[in-house]
Each structure stands twice: as C-alpha cells, then as structure tokens.
Scaffold this motif. Structure first.
Motif, short mmCIF file in Angstrom:
data_model
loop_
_atom_site.label_atom_id
_atom_site.label_comp_id
_atom_site.label_asym_id
_atom_site.label_seq_id
_atom_site.Cartn_x
_atom_site.Cartn_y
_atom_site.Cartn_z
N ASN A 154 24.04 -16.18 14.54
CA ASN A 154 23.83 -17.61 14.26
C ASN A 154 25.15 -18.34 14.02
N GLY A 155 26.13 -18.06 14.85
CA GLY A 155 27.42 -18.73 14.78
C GLY A 155 28.34 -18.23 13.69
N HIS A 187 30.26 -20.95 26.60
CA HIS A 187 29.97 -21.73 25.39
C HIS A 187 31.27 -22.20 24.76
N ARG A 233 31.17 -23.66 21.56
CA ARG A 233 30.97 -23.66 20.11
C ARG A 233 30.26 -22.39 19.68
N GLU A 272 28.42 -22.15 17.16
CA GLU A 272 27.11 -22.55 16.69
C GLU A 272 26.07 -22.53 17.81
N ALA A 273 26.51 -22.55 19.07
CA ALA A 273 25.60 -22.51 20.21
C ALA A 273 25.13 -21.09 20.51
N VAL A 274 25.67 -20.13 19.77
CA VAL A 274 25.40 -18.72 20.04
C VAL A 274 24.52 -18.13 18.94
N ALA A 315 22.70 -16.84 23.81
CA ALA A 315 22.71 -18.26 23.44
C ALA A 315 21.51 -18.60 22.57
N ARG A 316 21.70 -19.64 21.76
CA ARG A 316 20.57 -20.16 20.98
C ARG A 316 19.59 -20.78 21.96
N GLY A 317 18.33 -20.64 21.64
CA GLY A 317 17.30 -21.25 22.47
C GLY A 317 16.16 -21.74 21.62
#
Length: 168
Positions: free
Chosen positions: A105-106, A132, A134, A136-138, A153-155
């Motif tokens: 979560n970043g 990516h 950032r 935070e995008a991961v 990646a965040r989804g």
C-alpha cells in the motif's frame, strides 16, 4: 600460443557438436524447468550444466561419454529435487526461497527489505519499470523466488489473492 595442433582443433569441433546435441537432448527429455531460473537450485543446475559443457569441450581429460553422463545426472537431480519439493513442504522450504513482500500500500516494509538486502531505490526502479510514478499507486511489490520484483498496481479490487503465498 594460438593453437597446439590441428588434432586439438578437430577434437574441439567434433566434441562441441556432439556435446551440444547431447545437452539439447538431455534438456528436452528433462523438460522446460531445466533451464528455468525459478530458484537458487535451478540457477545452480544451469550454471553447473554450462561449466560441465565447457569442461567437456576444452579438457582432453574428460571423455564425451562422461560429460553426457554428467548432463544426465544434473538434469536427473534437478527433476528429483523438484519432484520431492512438490510432495514435501519441509524439503520445499529447504531448497526454495519464499516470495517476500517489500512494499505494501505504498509503504516500504523496512524489515523485509533489510533481510532481503534490497534498497528503496531498487524498489523505486521496479515501480518505475512497471509504469508507475507514485508509490501510492502500488498495492504491493514482491521479491520473487528468482530475484525479480513483481509490482501489483492498486485497483478497484481490494482482495489481493495473488499474495496468499507471499511471506509478510
């Protein structure tokens, strides 16, 4: 000296052709995993096969038959280790590393990073390579058993079922 004699060159040429053919045959019989670098044991076997091939090609003290036997022995040992790993959890942990969560979560997981000897800049590079900009995008960065880093990646889906087997 550039060369000892023509017999030596002819020997290397003939043995190279035959040893190469034998190695390809052994690897085809052994299966795709023989050339995979999935874990430390697979890497060791791959390096050992290359070293054995070089010895067979360049050493007059090692006969082609001995080299082919060495190829077969290494491929057989790899097959045996992978077979035992499937059926024995204890043995699997002995010969294989577990994937490791390095970023979640970043947020860096500093303890895991220190244990795996991975720097923040290496994680940042993996995140950038995944496209990516950032952290935070991961959702996660995982150090895989082969040493590569997977970036997730965040989804919209918060359930990361692919992380079930990852050491936290």
């Amino acid at each position: 000296m550039l060369l000892d004699d023509l017999d030596g060159l002819l020997r290397v040429a003939v043995v190279s052709l035959l040893a190469y053919a034998a190695m390809v045959l052994v690897l085809r019989i052994a299966g795709k995993r023989s050339l995979a670098k999935l874990n430390a044991f697979d890497l060791v076997v791959t390096v050992a096969l290359g070293s054995t091939l070089a010895t067979v090609l360049l050493s007059k003290d090692v006969a082609l038959g001995e080299g082919v036997l060495a190829f077969a022995a290494l491929a057989s040992l790899q097959w045996l280790v992978s077979r035992i790993s499937i059926s024995s959890a204890w043995f699997r942990t002995l010969v294989r590393a577990e994937p490791r969560l390095l970023l979640e979560n970043g947020e860096y997981r500093r303890g895991a990073m220190a244990q795996e000897r991975v720097t923040a800049s290496e994680i940042d590079a993996a995140v950038r390579n995944a496209g990516h900009g950032r952290l935070e995008a991961v959702a996660a960065v995982v150090l895989e058993t082969d040493g590569s880093m997977s970036v997730i990646a965040r989804g919209a889906d918060d359930e990361l079922t692919a992380l079930r087997s990852v050491e936290r």
